[in-house]
Design a protein around this motif. Sequence first.
Motif, PDB file in Angstrom:
ATOM      1  N   LEU A   1       0.990  -1.255  -0.030  1.00 38.88           N
ATOM      2  CA  LEU A   1      -0.063   0.086  -0.084  1.00 38.88           C
ATOM      3  C   LEU A   1       0.741   1.207   0.011  1.00 38.88           C
ATOM      4  O   LEU A   1       1.902   1.355   0.622  1.00 38.88           O
ATOM      5  CB  LEU A   1      -1.000   0.112   1.302  1.00 38.88           C
ATOM      6  CG  LEU A   1      -2.097  -0.983   1.183  1.00 38.88           C
ATOM      7  CD1 LEU A   1      -2.734  -0.959   2.517  1.00 38.88           C
ATOM      8  CD2 LEU A   1      -3.177  -0.943   0.183  1.00 38.88           C
ATOM      9  N   ALA A   2       0.233   2.376  -0.734  1.00 40.60           N
ATOM     10  CA  ALA A   2       0.983   3.574  -0.558  1.00 40.60           C
ATOM     11  C   ALA A   2       0.274   4.835   0.070  1.00 40.60           C
ATOM     12  O   ALA A   2      -1.281   4.266   0.168  1.00 40.60           O
ATOM     13  CB  ALA A   2       1.200   4.007  -2.166  1.00 40.60           C
ATOM     14  N   ILE A   3       0.681   5.685   0.151  1.00 40.30           N
ATOM     15  CA  ILE A   3      -0.104   6.852   0.793  1.00 40.30           C
ATOM     16  C   ILE A   3      -1.460   7.050  -0.119  1.00 40.30           C
ATOM     17  O   ILE A   3      -2.266   7.462   0.719  1.00 40.30           O
ATOM     18  CB  ILE A   3       0.765   8.269   0.867  1.00 40.30           C
ATOM     19  CG1 ILE A   3       1.813   7.839   1.813  1.00 40.30           C
ATOM     20  CG2 ILE A   3      -0.204   9.300   1.305  1.00 40.30           C
ATOM     21  CD1 ILE A   3       1.668   7.748   3.238  1.00 40.30           C
ATOM     22  N   ALA A   4      -1.114   7.035  -1.443  1.00 40.21           N
ATOM     23  CA  ALA A   4      -2.272   7.445  -2.425  1.00 40.21           C
ATOM     24  C   ALA A   4      -3.421   6.363  -2.141  1.00 40.21           C
ATOM     25  O   ALA A   4      -4.388   6.557  -2.355  1.00 40.21           O
ATOM     26  CB  ALA A   4      -2.032   7.331  -3.604  1.00 40.21           C
ATOM     27  N   ASP A   5      -2.972   5.211  -1.668  1.00 38.33           N
ATOM     28  CA  ASP A   5      -4.147   4.176  -1.351  1.00 38.33           C
ATOM     29  C   ASP A   5      -4.902   4.227  -0.057  1.00 38.33           C
ATOM     30  O   ASP A   5      -5.911   3.730   0.026  1.00 38.33           O
ATOM     31  CB  ASP A   5      -3.442   2.811  -1.420  1.00 38.33           C
ATOM     32  CG  ASP A   5      -2.665   2.224  -2.501  1.00 38.33           C
ATOM     33  OD1 ASP A   5      -3.197   2.439  -3.814  1.00 38.33           O
ATOM     34  OD2 ASP A   5      -1.576   1.578  -2.626  1.00 38.33           O
TER      35      ASP A   5
ATOM     36  N   LEU B   1     -13.786   8.074   8.292  1.00 36.58           N
ATOM     37  CA  LEU B   1     -12.430   7.997   8.715  1.00 36.58           C
ATOM     38  C   LEU B   1     -11.815   8.957   8.020  1.00 36.58           C
ATOM     39  O   LEU B   1     -11.603   8.661   6.624  1.00 36.58           O
ATOM     40  CB  LEU B   1     -11.682   6.588   8.722  1.00 36.58           C
ATOM     41  CG  LEU B   1     -12.663   5.352   9.303  1.00 36.58           C
ATOM     42  CD1 LEU B   1     -12.285   3.912   8.613  1.00 36.58           C
ATOM     43  CD2 LEU B   1     -12.624   5.640  10.897  1.00 36.58           C
ATOM     44  N   THR B   2     -11.015  10.140   8.405  1.00 36.91           N
ATOM     45  CA  THR B   2     -10.176  10.729   7.742  1.00 36.91           C
ATOM     46  C   THR B   2      -8.670  10.336   7.763  1.00 36.91           C
ATOM     47  O   THR B   2      -8.138  10.679   9.124  1.00 36.91           O
ATOM     48  CB  THR B   2     -10.204  12.559   8.107  1.00 36.91           C
ATOM     49  OG1 THR B   2     -11.713  12.496   7.879  1.00 36.91           O
ATOM     50  CG2 THR B   2      -9.748  13.395   7.274  1.00 36.91           C
ATOM     51  N   VAL B   3      -7.822  10.220   6.795  1.00 36.13           N
ATOM     52  CA  VAL B   3      -6.636   9.728   6.924  1.00 36.13           C
ATOM     53  C   VAL B   3      -5.694  10.818   6.140  1.00 36.13           C
ATOM     54  O   VAL B   3      -5.967  11.189   5.178  1.00 36.13           O
ATOM     55  CB  VAL B   3      -6.555   8.080   6.319  1.00 36.13           C
ATOM     56  CG1 VAL B   3      -5.064   7.723   6.387  1.00 36.13           C
ATOM     57  CG2 VAL B   3      -7.553   7.309   7.055  1.00 36.13           C
ATOM     58  N   ARG B   4      -4.895  11.201   6.881  1.00 40.94           N
ATOM     59  CA  ARG B   4      -3.850  12.068   6.500  1.00 40.94           C
ATOM     60  C   ARG B   4      -2.442  11.699   6.194  1.00 40.94           C
ATOM     61  O   ARG B   4      -1.876  10.691   6.906  1.00 40.94           O
ATOM     62  CB  ARG B   4      -3.841  13.519   7.448  1.00 40.94           C
ATOM     63  CG  ARG B   4      -5.052  14.244   7.500  1.00 40.94           C
ATOM     64  CD  ARG B   4      -4.849  15.241   8.425  1.00 40.94           C
ATOM     65  NE  ARG B   4      -6.202  15.775   8.998  1.00 40.94           N
ATOM     66  CZ  ARG B   4      -6.902  15.396   9.818  1.00 40.94           C
ATOM     67  NH1 ARG B   4      -6.425  14.426  10.673  1.00 40.94           N
ATOM     68  NH2 ARG B   4      -8.090  15.927  10.083  1.00 40.94           N
ATOM     69  N   ALA B   5      -1.572  12.252   5.172  1.00 40.32           N
ATOM     70  CA  ALA B   5      -0.342  11.726   5.121  1.00 40.32           C
ATOM     71  C   ALA B   5       0.539  11.715   6.185  1.00 40.32           C
ATOM     72  O   ALA B   5       1.739  10.868   6.078  1.00 40.32           O
ATOM     73  CB  ALA B   5       0.111  12.324   3.621  1.00 40.32           C
ATOM     74  N   ASP B   6       0.413  12.730   6.924  1.00 39.76           N
ATOM     75  CA  ASP B   6       1.219  12.724   8.065  1.00 39.76           C
ATOM     76  C   ASP B   6       1.339  11.810   8.999  1.00 39.76           C
ATOM     77  O   ASP B   6       2.021  12.050  10.241  1.00 39.76           O
ATOM     78  CB  ASP B   6       1.438  14.448   8.658  1.00 39.76           C
ATOM     79  CG  ASP B   6       0.010  14.410   9.047  1.00 39.76           C
ATOM     80  OD1 ASP B   6      -0.959  13.658   9.307  1.00 39.76           O
ATOM     81  OD2 ASP B   6      -0.304  15.796   9.874  1.00 39.76           O
TER      82      ASP B   6
ATOM     83  N   GLY C   1      -3.426  -3.185   5.404  1.00 39.85           N
ATOM     84  CA  GLY C   1      -4.405  -2.205   5.674  1.00 39.85           C
ATOM     85  C   GLY C   1      -3.689  -1.434   6.325  1.00 39.85           C
ATOM     86  O   GLY C   1      -2.393  -1.281   6.442  1.00 39.85           O
ATOM     87  N   ILE C   2      -4.430  -0.404   7.466  1.00 41.13           N
ATOM     88  CA  ILE C   2      -3.753   0.597   8.147  1.00 41.13           C
ATOM     89  C   ILE C   2      -4.483   0.244   9.534  1.00 41.13           C
ATOM     90  O   ILE C   2      -5.811  -0.381   9.525  1.00 41.13           O
ATOM     91  CB  ILE C   2      -3.977   1.717   7.779  1.00 41.13           C
ATOM     92  CG1 ILE C   2      -5.479   2.412   7.683  1.00 41.13           C
ATOM     93  CG2 ILE C   2      -3.302   2.154   6.563  1.00 41.13           C
ATOM     94  CD1 ILE C   2      -5.827   3.625   7.361  1.00 41.13           C
TER      95      ILE C   2
ATOM     96  N   ALA D   1     -10.558  10.439  -2.029  1.00 42.46           N
ATOM     97  CA  ALA D   1      -9.335  11.021  -1.965  1.00 42.46           C
ATOM     98  C   ALA D   1      -9.396  12.413  -2.089  1.00 42.46           C
ATOM     99  O   ALA D   1     -10.244  12.971  -2.920  1.00 42.46           O
ATOM    100  CB  ALA D   1      -8.212  10.550  -2.952  1.00 42.46           C
ATOM    101  N   GLY D   2      -8.628  13.298  -1.277  1.00 42.63           N
ATOM    102  CA  GLY D   2      -8.576  14.843  -1.565  1.00 42.63           C
ATOM    103  C   GLY D   2      -9.606  15.474  -0.864  1.00 42.63           C
ATOM    104  O   GLY D   2      -9.621  16.587  -0.940  1.00 42.63           O
ATOM    105  N   GLN D   3     -10.383  14.838  -0.026  1.00 37.22           N
ATOM    106  CA  GLN D   3     -11.291  15.618   0.430  1.00 37.22           C
ATOM    107  C   GLN D   3     -11.074  15.619   2.115  1.00 37.22           C
ATOM    108  O   GLN D   3     -11.965  15.605   3.103  1.00 37.22           O
ATOM    109  CB  GLN D   3     -12.833  14.919   0.482  1.00 37.22           C
ATOM    110  CG  GLN D   3     -13.323  14.894  -0.875  1.00 37.22           C
ATOM    111  CD  GLN D   3     -14.597  14.221  -1.010  1.00 37.22           C
ATOM    112  OE1 GLN D   3     -15.132  13.919  -0.067  1.00 37.22           O
ATOM    113  NE2 GLN D   3     -14.972  14.171  -2.335  1.00 37.22           N
TER     114      GLN D   3
END
Length: 151
Positions: free
Chosen positions: A38-42, A55-60, A103-104, A147-149
């Motif tokens: 998995l990558a951040i974009a996933d 669930l809001t997942v941020r790259a940080d 997954g995460i 993505a992006g929201q």
Amino acid sequence: MGTNWRRTLWWFIGATALFVALMVAFRMDLGKAREDPLAIADVAGVWQGSDGGRLTVRADGSADMARGTRPGPDCGQSTDAAGRSYTGPATWVYDTYPDENPGIRFDYQGPATAKPCKVYLVVFPLKDGTKGFLPQDPPGVRYVLSAGQQD
């Protein structure tokens, strides 16, 4: 007695071929599970649940959960129906829930006792969008990534 050695030889060749075929199939099966990590974009973005969870997942590595189903009472929350969801901040890392796809994992402090809680999101990157589920949710509850929201 002259044909016994031929029969034994053919049996040995057949058993060896079967063993090699099974090993090749096993290696191919293992390769599928490890192909694309998995990558951040996933995972980054807003995951909307069919049960109203969000669930809001941020790259940080930070996250927010809204109406996410909590794990069992071992993380120190109420076991009544009203206390079975969590809304608040969390952090996330890549992880794999036992016997599931990668997954995460969301980590947060249980509100009642401040015990650590872990919630897993199993992720399926598909051609028509990324989908997932929380193993502790009731059957049929699915999450879809937008993505992006992020808020």
